[in-house]
Design a protein around this motif. Sequence first.
Motif, mmCIF file in Angstrom:
data_model
loop_
_atom_site.group_PDB
_atom_site.id
_atom_site.type_symbol
_atom_site.label_atom_id
_atom_site.label_comp_id
_atom_site.label_asym_id
_atom_site.label_seq_id
_atom_site.Cartn_x
_atom_site.Cartn_y
_atom_site.Cartn_z
ATOM 1 N N LEU A 30 0.863 -1.178 0.000
ATOM 2 C CA LEU A 30 0.000 0.000 0.000
ATOM 3 C C LEU A 30 0.896 1.223 0.000
ATOM 4 O O LEU A 30 1.779 1.357 0.856
ATOM 5 C CB LEU A 30 -0.895 0.002 1.240
ATOM 6 N N ARG A 31 0.678 2.113 -0.956
ATOM 7 C CA ARG A 31 1.477 3.336 -1.063
ATOM 8 C C ARG A 31 0.772 4.463 -0.309
ATOM 9 O O ARG A 31 -0.397 4.766 -0.564
ATOM 10 C CB ARG A 31 1.638 3.714 -2.531
ATOM 11 N N VAL A 32 1.501 5.061 0.644
ATOM 12 C CA VAL A 32 0.987 6.196 1.416
ATOM 13 C C VAL A 32 2.075 7.266 1.398
ATOM 14 O O VAL A 32 3.040 7.196 2.174
ATOM 15 C CB VAL A 32 0.648 5.796 2.875
ATOM 16 N N LYS A 33 1.951 8.211 0.487
ATOM 17 C CA LYS A 33 2.959 9.256 0.248
ATOM 18 C C LYS A 33 4.322 8.606 0.010
ATOM 19 O O LYS A 33 4.452 7.805 -0.904
ATOM 20 C CB LYS A 33 2.961 10.278 1.373
ATOM 21 N N GLN A 34 5.337 8.914 0.828
ATOM 22 C CA GLN A 34 6.668 8.326 0.596
ATOM 23 C C GLN A 34 6.858 7.006 1.338
ATOM 24 O O GLN A 34 7.951 6.453 1.333
ATOM 25 C CB GLN A 34 7.785 9.318 0.966
ATOM 26 N N TYR A 35 5.806 6.497 1.949
ATOM 27 C CA TYR A 35 5.893 5.249 2.717
ATOM 28 C C TYR A 35 5.222 4.104 1.984
ATOM 29 O O TYR A 35 4.329 4.307 1.169
ATOM 30 C CB TYR A 35 5.237 5.418 4.096
ATOM 31 N N ARG A 36 5.683 2.890 2.312
ATOM 32 C CA ARG A 36 5.063 1.680 1.781
ATOM 33 C C ARG A 36 4.696 0.788 2.952
ATOM 34 O O ARG A 36 5.508 0.562 3.858
ATOM 35 C CB ARG A 36 6.016 0.920 0.842
ATOM 36 N N VAL A 37 3.463 0.298 2.937
ATOM 37 C CA VAL A 37 2.969 -0.611 3.966
ATOM 38 C C VAL A 37 2.846 -1.980 3.311
ATOM 39 O O VAL A 37 2.175 -2.130 2.288
ATOM 40 C CB VAL A 37 1.592 -0.157 4.504
ATOM 41 N N VAL A 53 6.441 -1.373 7.583
ATOM 42 C CA VAL A 53 6.215 -0.036 7.033
ATOM 43 C C VAL A 53 7.595 0.530 6.759
ATOM 44 O O VAL A 53 8.458 0.551 7.641
ATOM 45 C CB VAL A 53 5.451 0.871 8.022
ATOM 46 N N ARG A 54 7.825 0.945 5.526
ATOM 47 C CA ARG A 54 9.147 1.440 5.130
ATOM 48 C C ARG A 54 9.009 2.762 4.376
ATOM 49 O O ARG A 54 8.061 2.944 3.616
ATOM 50 C CB ARG A 54 9.857 0.452 4.198
ATOM 51 N N GLU A 55 9.993 3.630 4.561
ATOM 52 C CA GLU A 55 10.070 4.830 3.739
ATOM 53 C C GLU A 55 10.736 4.438 2.425
ATOM 54 O O GLU A 55 11.725 3.694 2.417
ATOM 55 C CB GLU A 55 10.880 5.910 4.440
ATOM 56 N N LYS A 56 10.198 4.918 1.306
ATOM 57 C CA LYS A 56 10.744 4.561 0.004
ATOM 58 C C LYS A 56 11.208 5.813 -0.727
ATOM 59 O O LYS A 56 10.399 6.558 -1.277
ATOM 60 C CB LYS A 56 9.707 3.831 -0.842
ATOM 61 N N PRO A 57 12.513 6.046 -0.748
ATOM 62 C CA PRO A 57 13.037 7.160 -1.551
ATOM 63 C C PRO A 57 12.776 6.906 -3.034
ATOM 64 O O PRO A 57 12.658 5.756 -3.473
ATOM 65 C CB PRO A 57 14.542 7.142 -1.259
ATOM 66 N N THR A 58 12.709 7.952 -3.802
ATOM 67 C CA THR A 58 12.384 7.822 -5.221
ATOM 68 C C THR A 58 13.425 7.040 -6.011
ATOM 69 O O THR A 58 13.113 6.453 -7.033
ATOM 70 C CB THR A 58 12.208 9.202 -5.876
ATOM 71 N N ASN A 59 14.648 6.981 -5.537
ATOM 72 C CA ASN A 59 15.705 6.286 -6.269
ATOM 73 C C ASN A 59 15.876 4.821 -5.851
ATOM 74 O O ASN A 59 16.798 4.151 -6.296
ATOM 75 C CB ASN A 59 17.041 7.018 -6.112
ATOM 76 N N LYS A 60 15.002 4.301 -5.012
ATOM 77 C CA LYS A 60 15.095 2.910 -4.538
ATOM 78 C C LYS A 60 13.936 2.083 -5.077
ATOM 79 O O LYS A 60 12.848 2.589 -5.314
ATOM 80 C CB LYS A 60 15.052 2.852 -3.017
ATOM 81 N N THR A 61 14.174 0.785 -5.224
ATOM 82 C CA THR A 61 13.092 -0.127 -5.613
ATOM 83 C C THR A 61 12.471 -0.734 -4.372
ATOM 84 O O THR A 61 13.032 -0.641 -3.276
ATOM 85 C CB THR A 61 13.635 -1.272 -6.504
ATOM 86 N N THR A 62 11.342 -1.362 -4.550
ATOM 87 C CA THR A 62 10.671 -2.028 -3.423
ATOM 88 C C THR A 62 11.577 -3.068 -2.801
ATOM 89 O O THR A 62 11.693 -3.153 -1.583
ATOM 90 C CB THR A 62 9.359 -2.667 -3.910
ATOM 91 N N GLU A 63 12.253 -3.865 -3.605
ATOM 92 C CA GLU A 63 13.140 -4.904 -3.090
ATOM 93 C C GLU A 63 14.281 -4.317 -2.268
ATOM 94 O O GLU A 63 14.727 -4.901 -1.294
ATOM 95 C CB GLU A 63 13.690 -5.766 -4.229
ATOM 96 N N GLU A 64 14.764 -3.147 -2.664
ATOM 97 C CA GLU A 64 15.878 -2.505 -1.958
ATOM 98 C C GLU A 64 15.481 -1.986 -0.571
ATOM 99 O O GLU A 64 16.313 -1.914 0.317
ATOM 100 C CB GLU A 64 16.449 -1.360 -2.795
ATOM 101 N N ILE A 65 14.229 -1.620 -0.385
ATOM 102 C CA ILE A 65 13.831 -1.078 0.922
ATOM 103 C C ILE A 65 13.422 -2.155 1.903
ATOM 104 O O ILE A 65 13.258 -1.869 3.083
ATOM 105 C CB ILE A 65 12.715 -0.009 0.791
#
Length: 66
Positions: A30-37, A53-65
């Motif tokens: 689930l995408r919530v602004k810069q966070y992924r649940v 729950v992870r913060e996802k910077p724009t330069n990272k992939t889901t697997e990387e976070i």
Amino acid sequence: MYVPASLSRNRKILINLVPPWDAVPPVWELRVKQYRVFYDVDEAKKIVYVRAVREKPTNKTTEEIL
């Protein structure tokens, strides 16, 4: 009505993802602004398990976070 196991603009199934936690496939994101649940759903018990729950910077992939 909220349906946690339904695709939407901000909710998707993560196919071929092996999470670093115990989960009942499929794992949802689930995408919530810069966070992924990250969560999974037990349909029989009608329970949503939030796994991370992870913060996802724009330069990272889901697997990387994860």
